[in-house]
Design a protein around this motif. Structure first.
Motif, PDB file in Angstrom:
ATOM      1  N   HIS A  39       0.840  -1.203   0.000  1.00 13.83           N
ATOM      2  CA  HIS A  39       0.000   0.000   0.000  1.00 13.83           C
ATOM      3  C   HIS A  39       0.872   1.249   0.000  1.00 13.83           C
ATOM      4  CE1 HIS A  39      -2.913  -2.963   1.432  1.00 13.83           C
ATOM      5  NE2 HIS A  39      -3.844  -2.131   1.007  1.00 13.83           N
ATOM      6  N   ARG A  41       0.208   5.348   0.756  1.00  9.15           N
ATOM      7  CA  ARG A  41      -0.752   6.343   1.259  1.00  9.15           C
ATOM      8  C   ARG A  41      -2.113   5.712   1.548  1.00  9.15           C
ATOM      9  NH1 ARG A  41       0.599   9.145  -3.472  1.00  9.15           N
ATOM     10  NH2 ARG A  41       2.663  10.028  -3.291  1.00  9.15           N
ATOM     11  N   GLU A  43      -3.598   3.237   0.117  1.00  7.65           N
ATOM     12  CA  GLU A  43      -4.282   2.652  -1.035  1.00  7.65           C
ATOM     13  C   GLU A  43      -3.432   1.557  -1.668  1.00  7.65           C
ATOM     14  OE1 GLU A  43      -5.316   5.660  -3.820  1.00  7.65           O
ATOM     15  OE2 GLU A  43      -6.515   6.797  -2.382  1.00  7.65           O
ATOM     16  N   ARG A  44      -4.128   0.597  -2.288  1.00  8.79           N
ATOM     17  CA  ARG A  44      -3.420  -0.459  -2.995  1.00  8.79           C
ATOM     18  C   ARG A  44      -2.674   0.114  -4.188  1.00  8.79           C
ATOM     19  NH1 ARG A  44      -7.286  -5.661  -3.493  1.00  8.79           N
ATOM     20  NH2 ARG A  44      -5.540  -6.269  -4.799  1.00  8.79           N
ATOM     21  N   CYS A  45      -1.587  -0.535  -4.552  1.00 10.69           N
ATOM     22  CA  CYS A  45      -0.761  -0.072  -5.671  1.00 10.69           C
ATOM     23  C   CYS A  45      -0.895  -1.021  -6.853  1.00 10.69           C
ATOM     24  CB  CYS A  45       0.706  -0.041  -5.252  1.00 10.69           C
ATOM     25  SG  CYS A  45       1.048   1.015  -3.869  1.00 10.69           S
TER      26      CYS A  45
END
Length: 133
Positions: A39, A41, A43-45
């Motif tokens: 992740h 920030r 969120e998933r990448c």
């Protein structure tokens, strides 16, 4: 030389994780990213994301969760001392990992038993498995 510097500025996330020795192969790094274990920030990448210096990533491997800050970019996998220069793990992350390791070692997170089953208990287990199967 300018082209080499430009190439190092643009590196895929899966390639950087592999070069920083978080995963043994790029395929494993890509699979970890796609399965949501990396992740940025919160969120998933995606594997093609381009990490920048100063980015903070949360990586989950096995029981451990690391929070690392990108210090340098590389597309080449080298020795461990050089790979460790690519990132810096946060103090909170180190403390959490050490605390979790201590709990695991103490057996607080695992299943506690009274030891090996007795002969009678083993017979009962075998009967249970035989009747279920």
């Amino acid at each position: 030389m300018a082209q080499k510097q430009e190439e190092d500025d643009k590196v895929r996330l899966d390639k950087w994780l592999w070069a920083a020795r978080f995963y043994k192969t790029r395929a494993l790094a890509k699979a970890a990213i796609e399965s949501g274990k990396v992740h940025c920030r919160g969120e998933r990448c995606k594997p093609g994301k381009e990490p920048r210096m100063g980015d903070e990533f949360v990586l989950r491997t096995g029981f451990d969760e690391r929070t690392v800050v990108v210090k340098a970019l590389s597309v080449v996998r080298r020795g461990a001392p050089e790979a460790q220069a690519l990132y810096e793990e946060t103090e909170q992350s180190i403390a959490r990992r050490e605390q979790a390791a201590a709990l695991r070692k103490a057996g607080a997170l695992g299943v506690s038993t009274d030891g090996r089953p007795t002969k009678k208990q083993r017979r009962q287990l075998h009967q249970l498995h035989d009747s279920a199967g």
